[in-house]
Structures are given as C-alpha cells and as structure tokens.
Design a protein around this motif. Structure first.
Motif, PDB file in Angstrom:
ATOM      1  N   GLY A   8       0.780  -1.219   0.000  1.00 36.72           N
ATOM      2  CA  GLY A   8       0.000   0.000   0.000  1.00 36.72           C
ATOM      3  C   GLY A   8       0.814   1.273   0.000  1.00 36.72           C
ATOM      4  N   LYS A   9       2.095   1.162  -0.283  1.00 31.54           N
ATOM      5  CA  LYS A   9       2.956   2.337  -0.325  1.00 31.54           C
ATOM      6  C   LYS A   9       2.903   2.974  -1.710  1.00 31.54           C
ATOM      7  CE  LYS A   9       4.302   1.822   3.898  1.00 31.54           C
ATOM      8  NZ  LYS A   9       3.794   2.770   4.937  1.00 31.54           N
ATOM      9  N   ILE A  10       2.735   4.297  -1.756  1.00 28.36           N
ATOM     10  CA  ILE A  10       2.686   5.006  -3.030  1.00 28.36           C
ATOM     11  C   ILE A  10       4.040   4.949  -3.719  1.00 28.36           C
ATOM     12  CG2 ILE A  10       2.438   7.283  -4.099  1.00 28.36           C
ATOM     13  CD1 ILE A  10       0.384   7.955  -1.919  1.00 28.36           C
ATOM     14  N   ILE A  11       4.005   4.618  -5.003  1.00 24.89           N
ATOM     15  CA  ILE A  11       5.211   4.677  -5.838  1.00 24.89           C
ATOM     16  C   ILE A  11       5.133   5.993  -6.616  1.00 24.89           C
ATOM     17  CG2 ILE A  11       6.567   3.533  -7.622  1.00 24.89           C
ATOM     18  CD1 ILE A  11       5.157   0.914  -6.849  1.00 24.89           C
ATOM     19  N   LYS A  12       5.830   6.995  -6.124  1.00 28.65           N
ATOM     20  CA  LYS A  12       5.695   8.345  -6.674  1.00 28.65           C
ATOM     21  C   LYS A  12       6.136   8.430  -8.125  1.00 28.65           C
ATOM     22  CE  LYS A  12       6.100  10.759  -2.250  1.00 28.65           C
ATOM     23  NZ  LYS A  12       6.858  11.771  -1.452  1.00 28.65           N
ATOM     24  N   SER A  13       7.136   7.641  -8.495  1.00 29.74           N
ATOM     25  CA  SER A  13       7.666   7.721  -9.857  1.00 29.74           C
ATOM     26  C   SER A  13       6.684   7.215 -10.902  1.00 29.74           C
ATOM     27  CB  SER A  13       8.975   6.931  -9.959  1.00 29.74           C
ATOM     28  OG  SER A  13       8.750   5.545  -9.695  1.00 29.74           O
ATOM     29  N   LYS A  14       5.699   6.430 -10.487  1.00 33.16           N
ATOM     30  CA  LYS A  14       4.707   5.884 -11.412  1.00 33.16           C
ATOM     31  C   LYS A  14       3.356   6.594 -11.326  1.00 33.16           C
ATOM     32  CE  LYS A  14       6.717   1.218 -11.282  1.00 33.16           C
ATOM     33  NZ  LYS A  14       7.273   1.258 -12.639  1.00 33.16           N
ATOM     34  N   THR A  15       3.117   7.312 -10.266  1.00 34.06           N
ATOM     35  CA  THR A  15       1.829   7.975 -10.059  1.00 34.06           C
ATOM     36  C   THR A  15       1.643   9.119 -11.061  1.00 34.06           C
ATOM     37  OG1 THR A  15       1.654   7.354  -7.742  1.00 34.06           O
ATOM     38  CG2 THR A  15       0.516   9.360  -8.410  1.00 34.06           C
ATOM     39  N   VAL A  16       0.434   9.187 -11.630  1.00 34.05           N
ATOM     40  CA  VAL A  16       0.101  10.209 -12.628  1.00 34.05           C
ATOM     41  C   VAL A  16      -0.870  11.200 -11.997  1.00 34.05           C
ATOM     42  CG1 VAL A  16      -0.929  10.660 -14.885  1.00 34.05           C
ATOM     43  CG2 VAL A  16       0.390   8.545 -14.499  1.00 34.05           C
ATOM     44  N   LYS A  17      -0.478  12.476 -11.948  1.00 35.83           N
ATOM     45  CA  LYS A  17      -1.343  13.506 -11.383  1.00 35.83           C
ATOM     46  C   LYS A  17      -1.802  14.457 -12.481  1.00 35.83           C
ATOM     47  CE  LYS A  17       0.325  13.330  -6.630  1.00 35.83           C
ATOM     48  NZ  LYS A  17       0.720  14.135  -5.432  1.00 35.83           N
ATOM     49  N   GLY A  18      -2.737  15.343 -12.108  1.00 39.38           N
ATOM     50  CA  GLY A  18      -3.227  16.335 -13.045  1.00 39.38           C
ATOM     51  C   GLY A  18      -4.339  15.859 -13.950  1.00 39.38           C
ATOM     52  N   LEU A  19      -5.021  14.764 -13.575  1.00 33.29           N
ATOM     53  CA  LEU A  19      -6.162  14.282 -14.351  1.00 33.29           C
ATOM     54  C   LEU A  19      -7.443  14.949 -13.862  1.00 33.29           C
ATOM     55  CD1 LEU A  19      -5.321  10.461 -14.525  1.00 33.29           C
ATOM     56  CD2 LEU A  19      -4.780  12.241 -16.198  1.00 33.29           C
ATOM     57  N   LYS A  20      -8.399  15.122 -14.779  1.00 37.98           N
ATOM     58  CA  LYS A  20      -9.627  15.845 -14.491  1.00 37.98           C
ATOM     59  C   LYS A  20     -10.722  14.898 -14.017  1.00 37.98           C
ATOM     60  CE  LYS A  20      -7.807  19.754 -15.773  1.00 37.98           C
ATOM     61  NZ  LYS A  20      -7.474  20.775 -14.750  1.00 37.98           N
ATOM     62  N   ARG A  21     -10.674  14.589 -12.741  1.00 35.58           N
ATOM     63  CA  ARG A  21     -11.634  13.701 -12.078  1.00 35.58           C
ATOM     64  C   ARG A  21     -11.671  12.298 -12.691  1.00 35.58           C
ATOM     65  NH1 ARG A  21     -15.862  14.676  -8.242  1.00 35.58           N
ATOM     66  NH2 ARG A  21     -17.426  13.019  -8.258  1.00 35.58           N
ATOM     67  N   PRO A  22     -10.574  11.567 -12.565  1.00 39.50           N
ATOM     68  CA  PRO A  22     -10.608  10.156 -12.967  1.00 39.50           C
ATOM     69  C   PRO A  22     -11.527   9.388 -12.029  1.00 39.50           C
ATOM     70  CG  PRO A  22      -8.592  10.631 -11.777  1.00 39.50           C
ATOM     71  CD  PRO A  22      -9.291  11.949 -11.962  1.00 39.50           C
TER      72      PRO A  22
END
Length: 359
Positions: A81-95
């Motif tokens: 359950g640890k976030i993998i920051k290098s793979k996380t995609v941000k800036g999406l419009k309400r996925p």
C-alpha cells in the motif's frame, strides 16, 4: 469497475480448496474483517482500484487507484500500500474508474495497459504498464455525439479480452438513456504510431433511471459483463458484441442495505468462483455464485455476506493468483472514504464459507 482481467497467465493453475478463516470473521459475527494493509492516503478522494499482476514476478505486482478530483490522478501502490511516486500520474480531471488489460499489440509488441475514465474531459486515458507512460495522444473522446454533460461524464470502465486476443473497453457514464444503450463498447488497437485508438462497436445495457451505473466487471473466460444498476441490482450481458444485446440476468434485487456499488470476480478452477459486490455505506460485501443456476428466478444466488472495515466503498478489485507471502490465495482491494484503499487477504474474506484458488 470491474472485472478480474487475468486470463492467460499460464504459469498459474488454480485449484479449489476450502480454507478456514485466518484473522477475520464472516457475517453474523460482531467483528469486521480487518485489512492486512491500508494504503498511503491520496490527496483528495479515492474511488476505484485495479490490480495489475506482474507476469514475470507476481511479488512486483501493482495496485492502481483513482483519486477522484478535478486535480486528481492515478496513484500506483506496491503490495504493502505504499505510493510509488515515480509511477503515479497527477493532473487528471476527475478520474473515476480504472481497469487493466494484458497484451495489447502496440508498435509490434504486447503491452499491458491501465485505462481510466476522465470524467470532465469525456476521455479515456490510457497508460502502459508497469511504467505508467501515456499512450493515448492526450486522451480518447468517448460518447461523442451525446448531448448534455452528464450523458458524457465518464464513470465506469471494464476491459474485455476475447478469445482471439482483441481488447475492448466497456464504458459507462453519469446518466444515460433507459432504452438499452447506456454502455458503449470500444475496440482498442494501435493507431499506427504506437498509441491507442478506440472504435465504437456497440451500444447496449438497460438502465432503471433510479440512480446511476458506475461499477462494471467482465468475466473474460466465460464471456460475460456485469454492471451495477444502483438501487436495483446487477445486470448481466454477453461481453462479445457479436452475441447480441439481450439481458441475460438481473440479480441481487433487495439484497443491499444501501447501494450495490463496486463489483469484481474471484475465479477458481473449473470456471467456478464468485461475483463480489460492495454494499456501499453498509461496510459489507455481497458474494454471489459465479456459476449461473438454470431455471431459477435469480440465476446467481447470494452465497454469503462479508462484513469488513472499508467504509463507503465505491470500487473493489480482486485477483485469485498468488502474489507473495502476504497474499498466497489472492488479494482484494477496496476503496475506503478516508482517502485510502484497503488490502485484504482472500483467505480472510473467504472464511469458512468460500473457497480459494491455489497454485
């Protein structure tokens, strides 16, 4: 959400065995089942998870979860359950929802993909796995031609891989017509430049109009699609467009204290297993037989109710392959309303009433 899309992992053979409860309790007892891990929190609002099984090393499998906000994202977690920051995609419009498919042919090679619905752009966003690189030219518009924002506001997504290897996305929206065309189905393929394109092949699916249709799951092996018509029940259709748009079943009516929401399929040997549906707001799962019963009014009987700790669960996902020492019989991931996802061992969910897949 969804479907368990693990269909051709030839290294795994599932055998059915009955196992005792280890660390959890079934419905009828006061104690709710606890997750083995609770994920790191996302920024805004968790909604739906999908599990990607690494075919080369299952211990390196990933959980992808949506953060449902106008500045949201796809968060990627390891099996603790640890976030993998290098793979996380941000800036999406309400996925909203997310699902996985294996082996889409792109640029001459098979590529595993994560597909999410971006509600406020009316687009599918598609990322390669495990690197989470965008392969959609900025997004693929769907429900094109529909009028009214809510008729295009994307919500549910489930992937179907047919016996020939063709991969389809079955997509739902905030609201739609009641005349049997609520869901639209798209064939995914290479656009000739190594990115994904989508061609509309079918419109189908009855809708009651009572609330909405969000959670969708596909059974690749048996060729069915299930979706939750909230406050009504679970509807069943053929996943193959060539087999027509007749509704095959409507079950779960009257079983839910609040809303029938997330849906996933746990598979055991002999094409047996379970259809699992979250009862949103009631902190419980309803478990139905994956095998339909002939000549009955409710062809997928309710087998048991499982009390667990996740709260206000929208999306769930489950896999039945062994991943590591923590998840020897599979993993169920459930969204909870404190910005987290809960990771449950299947044997804790199964207790004494259900069976488990085992290598």
């Amino acid at each position: 959400m969804k479907r368990n899309n693990i269909l051709n992992l030839a290294t795994f053979v599932v055998l059915s065995l009955t196992i005792s409860c280890n660390g959890g309790t079934q419905s009828g007892n006061s104690e709710a089942i606890k997750p083995l891990y609770v994920s790191d929190p996302v920024d805004f609002d968790t909604d739906d998870p999908a599990i990607w099984v690494n075919p080369n090393d299952p211990a390196q499998s990933l959980v992808i979860g949506t953060d449902k906000d106008t500045s949201g994202g796809l968060y990627v977690f390891d099996l603790k359950g640890k976030i993998i920051k290098s793979k996380t995609v941000k800036g999406l419009k309400r996925p909203d929802n997310v699902d996985i498919a294996y082996g889409l042919q792109l640029a001459g090679k098979k590529t595993d993909i994560a597909v999410t619905t971006e509600r406020y752009t009316h687009k599918l966003r598609i990322f390669s796995l495990p690197d989470m690189k965008a392969i959609d030219n900025g997004g693929i518009p769907v429900f094109v031609g529909e009028t009214g924002a809510e008729y295009r506001d994307l919500m549910g997504i489930s992937m179907y891989t047919d016996p020939s290897g063709k991969i389809y996305a079955i997509v739902g929206r905030k609201t739609g017509p009641k005349n049997g065309s609520y869901l639209w189905q798209y064939l995914l393929s290479d656009d000739g430049k190594g990115n994904v394109k989508a061609d509309l092949v079918r419109k189908f699916g009855q809708y009651s109009g009572k609330k909405e249709i969000e959670a969708i799951a596909v059974d690749n092996e048996l060729g069915y699609v299930y979706y939750c018509d909230e406050q009504v029940g679970v509807r069943k259709y053929y996943a193959d467009p060539a087999k027509g748009n007749k509704e095959l079943a409507l079950f779960g009516q009257g079983d839910f204290a609040v809303d029938n929401e997330g849906i996933a399929i746990y598979k055991t040997s002999g094409n047996k297993g379970y259809i699992i549906v979250s009862d949103q707001g009631a902190k419980q799962l309803k478990v139905y037989d994956r095998v339909a019963k002939a000549n009955t009014a409710h062809p997928h009987p309710l087998l048991t109710t499982v009390k667990y700790s996740a709260n206000q669960t929208d999306g769930i996902d489950v896999v039945s392959v062994p991943l590591n020492n923590d998840f020897k019989h599979g993993l169920l991931v459930a969204m909870s309303d404190d910005k987290t996802f809960h990771f449950y061992r299947w044997e804790d969910i199964a207790g004494k009433k259900l069976t488990s897949a085992h290598p």
